[in-house]
Design a protein around this motif. Structure first.
Motif, PDB file in Angstrom:
ATOM      1  N   PHE A  10     115.322  31.365  70.019  1.00 57.06           N
ATOM      2  CA  PHE A  10     115.155  30.230  70.922  1.00 57.06           C
ATOM      3  C   PHE A  10     114.564  30.647  72.256  1.00 57.06           C
ATOM      4  O   PHE A  10     114.772  31.782  72.696  1.00 57.06           O
ATOM      5  N   PRO A  11     113.834  29.703  72.911  1.00 55.57           N
ATOM      6  CA  PRO A  11     113.492  28.332  72.498  1.00 55.57           C
ATOM      7  C   PRO A  11     112.550  28.348  71.302  1.00 55.57           C
ATOM      8  O   PRO A  11     111.764  29.279  71.129  1.00 55.57           O
ATOM      9  N   LEU A  12     112.654  27.271  70.515  1.00 52.54           N
ATOM     10  CA  LEU A  12     112.010  27.229  69.212  1.00 52.54           C
ATOM     11  C   LEU A  12     110.817  26.279  69.211  1.00 52.54           C
ATOM     12  O   LEU A  12     110.906  25.172  69.719  1.00 52.54           O
ATOM     13  N   GLU A  13     109.691  26.746  68.659  1.00 53.76           N
ATOM     14  CA  GLU A  13     108.543  25.863  68.411  1.00 53.76           C
ATOM     15  C   GLU A  13     108.290  25.820  66.908  1.00 53.76           C
ATOM     16  O   GLU A  13     108.361  26.846  66.230  1.00 53.76           O
ATOM     17  N   TYR A  14     107.989  24.630  66.410  1.00 52.14           N
ATOM     18  CA  TYR A  14     107.791  24.500  64.973  1.00 52.14           C
ATOM     19  C   TYR A  14     106.928  23.282  64.684  1.00 52.14           C
ATOM     20  O   TYR A  14     106.636  22.448  65.565  1.00 52.14           O
ATOM     21  N   LYS A  15     106.554  23.157  63.420  1.00 48.10           N
ATOM     22  CA  LYS A  15     105.707  22.045  63.012  1.00 48.10           C
ATOM     23  C   LYS A  15     105.917  21.798  61.520  1.00 48.10           C
ATOM     24  O   LYS A  15     106.176  22.735  60.747  1.00 48.10           O
ATOM     25  N   TYR A  16     105.777  20.523  61.142  1.00 46.03           N
ATOM     26  CA  TYR A  16     105.831  20.163  59.733  1.00 46.03           C
ATOM     27  C   TYR A  16     104.416  20.114  59.166  1.00 46.03           C
ATOM     28  O   TYR A  16     103.434  19.898  59.893  1.00 46.03           O
ATOM     29  N   GLY A  17     104.355  20.294  57.858  1.00 44.93           N
ATOM     30  CA  GLY A  17     103.078  20.198  57.176  1.00 44.93           C
ATOM     31  C   GLY A  17     103.252  19.586  55.799  1.00 44.93           C
ATOM     32  O   GLY A  17     104.372  19.294  55.358  1.00 44.93           O
ATOM     33  N   VAL A  18     102.135  19.405  55.103  1.00 41.76           N
ATOM     34  CA  VAL A  18     102.158  18.842  53.748  1.00 41.76           C
ATOM     35  C   VAL A  18     101.892  19.978  52.762  1.00 41.76           C
ATOM     36  O   VAL A  18     100.895  20.707  52.893  1.00 41.76           O
ATOM     37  N   TYR A  19     102.774  20.088  51.781  1.00 45.38           N
ATOM     38  CA  TYR A  19     102.670  21.136  50.762  1.00 45.38           C
ATOM     39  C   TYR A  19     102.321  20.495  49.428  1.00 45.38           C
ATOM     40  O   TYR A  19     102.944  19.512  49.019  1.00 45.38           O
ATOM     41  N   HIS A  20     101.291  21.024  48.761  1.00 44.59           N
ATOM     42  CA  HIS A  20     100.894  20.492  47.455  1.00 44.59           C
ATOM     43  C   HIS A  20     101.589  21.298  46.363  1.00 44.59           C
ATOM     44  O   HIS A  20     101.405  22.509  46.238  1.00 44.59           O
ATOM     45  N   LYS A  21     102.422  20.607  45.595  1.00 39.57           N
ATOM     46  CA  LYS A  21     103.278  21.300  44.633  1.00 39.57           C
ATOM     47  C   LYS A  21     102.495  21.937  43.499  1.00 39.57           C
ATOM     48  O   LYS A  21     102.867  23.006  42.998  1.00 39.57           O
TER      49      LYS A  21
ATOM     50  N   GLY B 253     104.777  17.378  49.145  1.00 40.83           N
ATOM     51  CA  GLY B 253     106.081  17.503  49.767  1.00 40.83           C
ATOM     52  C   GLY B 253     105.913  17.928  51.207  1.00 40.83           C
ATOM     53  O   GLY B 253     104.787  18.116  51.697  1.00 40.83           O
ATOM     54  N   VAL B 254     107.040  18.101  51.903  1.00 43.40           N
ATOM     55  CA  VAL B 254     107.015  18.504  53.309  1.00 43.40           C
ATOM     56  C   VAL B 254     107.406  19.966  53.414  1.00 43.40           C
ATOM     57  O   VAL B 254     108.321  20.436  52.724  1.00 43.40           O
ATOM     58  N   CYS B 255     106.715  20.685  54.293  1.00 43.56           N
ATOM     59  CA  CYS B 255     107.066  22.078  54.561  1.00 43.56           C
ATOM     60  C   CYS B 255     107.189  22.286  56.067  1.00 43.56           C
ATOM     61  O   CYS B 255     106.823  21.421  56.867  1.00 43.56           O
ATOM     62  N   LEU B 256     107.695  23.451  56.445  1.00 44.98           N
ATOM     63  CA  LEU B 256     108.013  23.723  57.842  1.00 44.98           C
ATOM     64  C   LEU B 256     107.683  25.174  58.160  1.00 44.98           C
ATOM     65  O   LEU B 256     107.923  26.074  57.360  1.00 44.98           O
ATOM     66  N   LEU B 257     107.100  25.378  59.336  1.00 43.82           N
ATOM     67  CA  LEU B 257     106.855  26.726  59.845  1.00 43.82           C
ATOM     68  C   LEU B 257     107.075  26.714  61.356  1.00 43.82           C
ATOM     69  O   LEU B 257     106.972  25.662  62.000  1.00 43.82           O
ATOM     70  N   GLY B 258     107.388  27.907  61.908  1.00 46.69           N
ATOM     71  CA  GLY B 258     107.586  27.974  63.345  1.00 46.69           C
ATOM     72  C   GLY B 258     107.436  29.375  63.879  1.00 46.69           C
ATOM     73  O   GLY B 258     106.998  30.288  63.183  1.00 46.69           O
ATOM     74  N   ASN B 259     107.852  29.556  65.151  1.00 44.22           N
ATOM     75  CA  ASN B 259     107.590  30.814  65.847  1.00 44.22           C
ATOM     76  C   ASN B 259     108.738  31.807  65.754  1.00 44.22           C
ATOM     77  O   ASN B 259     108.863  32.691  66.598  1.00 44.22           O
ATOM     78  N   ALA B 260     109.602  31.650  64.764  1.00 40.88           N
ATOM     79  CA  ALA B 260     110.743  32.554  64.616  1.00 40.88           C
ATOM     80  C   ALA B 260     110.744  33.168  63.230  1.00 40.88           C
ATOM     81  O   ALA B 260     110.138  32.631  62.290  1.00 40.88           O
TER      82      ALA B 260
END
Length: 890
Positions: free
Chosen positions: A188-199, A149-156
């Motif tokens: 904000f301002p926001l930095e983030y990135k998507y990743g792959v999560y193994h269920k 699946g898709v996951c998300l993390l960032g600097n906030a």
């Protein structure tokens, strides 16, 4: 409610971004009503609208680019949505990324991938976020594996401060992976990135590539921001598939009746699964019954773009248990026809039509009340009723040429509605066609459903033309240039070009109703196919157009095309002699060259002397059609054809002698050879300009006014057959639209090389060693000794003299070259796969060829020499093929 739209897109000076959607404020999905956005900076364009109340239905929207020349380029897809009714905030802000139609990932959102080939992902349970939602993140990730699946993390804080052990999980919703979050203003301002999560492993396994994503915005409780972030940045060329190509008529099973039937596709599917293949490619399956003889075996001359061919009907399935007794007496004939090495078209179609008529008579009362049939009829009424009437009138008048009919020679919808109404004396003849088409539909649909259940997709074929005396031409002659013939210019496979006899399309007329006929055609194809090959896609750029008084394709010209003007000859200091350039050049030397000792007889019977040793054809033999009608001797007829084609220019009709097309292959004519050297050089320069320079931009614009609209009309995967004399603009147009190209090893698009290299094929392409229009690998090996020797040494990297025959290891080496290509698809004729085995290959490879394009009267009758049951039972061969497919990553 205010809606703000921000699009990340870099433009050039003079370009403008437009926004269109399915509400009145956005033009009701019509480009003419689109609103213009304002340039913000190098990163963003912006526009806004205000709604008095949120619409009940979700808003769908997309962007358009207006180019400096006024043309519009639409981004791909229509899956950005705003469910304004469910959002209570006073302001909704969209931050979008342009979706370029040629992005590789878009291919994976076509029906074969969505419905069959890619895994379906389920959401992971998660607790709802606390607080008012201010940001919704959406991203596409088509190539995730099962349990990913898709996951998300960032600097906030709201994005878990890059804590890899606590990624935020997105939920699959339609085409998108989505998450809604309450982000505070101080984030904000926001930095983030998507990743792959193994269920299953319950961890982040990899980050997307590239720099962090960036949002410069803000966060307020009365505002919701929706980010459509395009595609996750993961490898997008890792998916590869292999397939098999064979016409339905070429299939052979124990249950066949002298021809492959739709029911035989299930056996082909079983074999494809066993060998690790993912796709079955078929030739057109539409009805070609024009003359009720073997000439109807040509699958590209359909009498209807919608009706299926009765020859593929399985009579046992049609009869069912109740009427099985009617079929039993045919078992002996069935066995006899099935034992033939090739298709006997006339015997097979006659038996099937007669038996289908008997079955209709037995079933008609219950059939016409069957709710499933009635539903089929209502869905297909628009084409089915005219088709049934056409078939009846064709048989009543003894010809498909509707111009010769005494009844209904001009189509009138209301008159045909009355003519086909129940209660008419001929109603059973009309309803018989409904009966046959309904059962064909069921049988093909069952086969396709079975293929999908087994993980196999089915690729169809859309011919570039329609048969001149077809139902389509009868119903809507305005859509076609009935006074012209479509074909193809000369190539190595047809040195005098091809004349298909089809009328050319009247694209200006078709555009008036938004290409409704094409959209209906695509919609109908979607009933049975996951993707389709556009036969001769070059015809959407320009078509090879041939006058009706011409037999051979070599006297055609490209249409549309920018002609050569009379003035251009003066500008190049070419003395212009109208008759010398436009009329057949015939002197004694030319006659001796073509006819030898028969030259005097030809002069006496077919020519008039004009003085000084020159001649002209008698008026009764002045065109190829007149020669065809008046000369029975084939050798003599072909020689006279050559005289007619011995010209340099073709005058544009109605131009008053001021505009011309060059006769293709001008330098090969004796008319050209007899010119002075300096005139030859000037003509050659103008010839190159005409064919290879002046038309490029024009043809690109022609393609871009047709193909984008047609491609948007379907979600099937689109393949283009881009072979032959390919304009320079074709690869770029296909790249822009995400249409897969066809790469054939024997037909290199880089003309500086004798062969194309599968290892260098583009990702969005199909590689194949042969097509139905050419010999198989083994047949080719015996045709061109010099070329084969070069191929053996240079492409196979083998020393010494090439074997005389294509031994199994050579055939296999060529197949492996294609399997290991970077192309998304490697598709093989079944004959080429069987050629890898000494045991299963046919004895004579020339018996495996399906079509000879140079022969306009070719009999399409190839059938595989093994039955599908026998092929399925060959464990060692099938296991070996599967190993090779799997080893190639397909």
């Amino acid at each position: 409610m205010k809606l703000d739209f921000y699009l990340r897109f870099y433009t050039h000076p003079g370009q403008t971004i437009l926004l269109v959607g399915n509400i009145a404020q956005l033009g009701n999905s019509l480009p003419a009503g689109a609103i213009a956005l304002n340039y913000v900076n190098g990163d963003f364009w912006h526009g806004s609208i205000t709604l008095s109340a949120p619409p009940a239905e979700p808003i769908h929207y997309h962007y358009l680019l207006r180019n400096t020349d006024g043309t519009l380029t639409e981004e791909w897809g229509d899956d950005r949505t705003i469910d304004a009714h469910s959002i209570t905030a006073a302001e909704i802000q969209m931050i979008d990324t342009w979706n370029f139609a040629g992005e590789f990932e878009n291919v994976f959102f076509t029906s074969p991938f969505l419905d069959v080939l890619l895994p379906h992902h389920k959401a992971v349970r998660k607790s709802a976020p606390k607080g008012a939602i201010t940001y919704i993140f959406r991203v596409k990730a088509p190539l995730l594996q099962e349990n990913e699946g898709v996951c998300l993390l960032g600097n906030a804080t709201g994005l878990n401060d890059w804590k890899e052990e606590e990624p935020l999980l997105l939920t699959p919703t339609g085409d998108w992976w989505t998450i809604a979050l309450p982000l505070s203003p101080e984030s904000f301002p926001l930095e983030y990135k998507y990743g792959v999560y193994h269920k299953k492993e319950k961890k982040l396994t990899r980050w997307e590539a590239g720099p962090n994503r960036y949002v410069p915005g803000d966060s307020r409780p009365d505002k919701v921001s929706i980010l459509h972030d395009g595609f996750i940045h993961l490898p997008n060329t890792d998916w590869h598939g292999a397939g098999v190509s064979i016409p339905v008529f070429s299939l052979r099973s124990k249950e066949s009746m002298g021809i492959g039937e739709f029911t035989d596709l299930q056996g082909l599917v079983d074999w494809a699964v066993k060998c690790g293949l993912k796709l079955i490619q078929l030739l057109p399956v539409q009805d070609t019954s024009a003359n009720h003889n073997w000439m109807d075996s040509y699958p590209y001359a359909a009498i209807s773009a919608f009706a299926l061919h009765p020859i593929y009907l399985n009579l046992e399935k049609c009869a069912g248990k109740k009427n099985a007794g009617l079929i039993k007496p045919l078992h002996k004939k069935k066995k006899e026809l099935n034992a033939l090495p090739q298709l006997d078209y006339e015997q097979v179609i006659n038996i099937k039509l007669l038996t289908a008529k008997e079955l209709y008579e037995l079933q008609k009362e219950e059939f016409e009340k069957d709710p499933d049939f009635l539903e089929f009829f209502e869905r297909n009424r628009d084409w089915l009723v005219p088709y049934a009437a056409f078939c009846y009138l064709r048989d009543k008048h003894g010809t498909p040429d509707f111009t010769q009919w005494t009844l209904h020679n001009e189509y009138d919808a209301e008159a045909i509605r009355k003519y086909t109404a129940p209660g008419k004396p001929h109603h059973d003849s009309i309803a018989l066609q409904y009966f046959i088409q309904y059962h064909l539909h069921i049988q093909l649909r069952d086969a396709v459903d079975y293929a999908h259940e087994q993980g196999i997709v089915v690729k169809g074929d859309i011919p570039i033309g329609i048969y001149r005396y077809s139902c389509d031409a009868w119903v809507s002659p305005r859509l076609y240039h009935m006074e012209m013939q479509a074909g193809a210019p000369p190539d190595n496979f047809a040195v005098k070009g091809q004349n298909w006899g089809f009328p050319t399309y009247n694209w200006d007329e078709m555009m008036q109703d938004g290409y409704a006929w094409w959209r209906q055609r695509f919609s109908h194809m979607r009933n049975y196919f996951d993707g389709f090959r556009i036969d001769h896609i070059l015809g959407f750029f320009r078509i090879w157009s041939i006058p009706m008084d011409v037999v051979e394709g070599i006297l055609g010209h490209f249409e549309p095309a920018i002609p050569v003007h009379r003035v251009e000859f003066d500008q190049r200091n070419i003395g212009f002699d109208h008759d010398r350039y436009t009329r057949p050049f015939i002197n004694d030397a030319v006659l001796w060259e073509i006819f030898g000792q028969d030259a005097d007889r030809v002069k006496e019977q077919y020519l008039d002397a004009t003085g000084n040793g020159f001649y002209t054809l008698k008026s009764v033999f002045s065109t190829q059609r007149k020669i065809e009608a008046g000369v029975s001797d084939e050798t003599l007829r072909n020689g006279l054809y050559d005289l007619v084609t011995n010209v340099i220019l073709l005058e544009v009709e109605g131009s008053g002698g001021d505009q011309f097309h060059f006769r293709i292959s001008m330098e090969q004519t004796s008319s050209f050879r007899y010119l002075e050297w300096h005139i030859q050089q000037q003509l050659k320069d103008l010839y190159v300009n005409y064919f290879y320079s002046r038309q490029d931009d024009f043809w690109q614009r022609e393609a871009m006014r047709k193909l984008p609209a047609l491609k948007r009309a379907t979600n099937m995967l689109v393949f283009g057959e881009d072979l032959g004399m390919v304009p320079r603009s074709v690869p770029d147009v296909m790249r822009q639209l995400g249409i897969l190209s066809l790469e054939v090893q024997r037909m290199p698009k880089n003309t500086s090389r004798p062969f194309a290299r599968p290892a260098e094929a583009p990702y969005l392409s199909v590689v194949t060693p042969s097509t139905h229009d050419m010999s198989t690998i083994r047949g080719w090996w015996e045709e061109d000794r010099e070329g084969i020797q070069r191929f053996f040494n240079q492409e196979l990297r083998q020393w010494g003299e090439a074997p005389v025959f294509c031994e199994p290891w050579i055939n296999k080496a060529i197949v492996l070259q294609h399997l290991h290509s970077p192309a998304q698809w490697a598709i093989f004729q079944l004959q080429d796969l069987m050629g890898m085995s000494e045991q299963f290959r046919r004895e004579n490879p020339h018996d495996e060829r399906i079509n000879v394009p140079a022969n306009p009267h070719h009999y399409w009758r190839y059938r595989m020499h093994l039955t599908l049951e026998e092929l399925l039972a060959e464990k060692a061969f099938n296991a070996d093929l599967r190993r090779e497919v799997e080893a190639s990553g397909r």
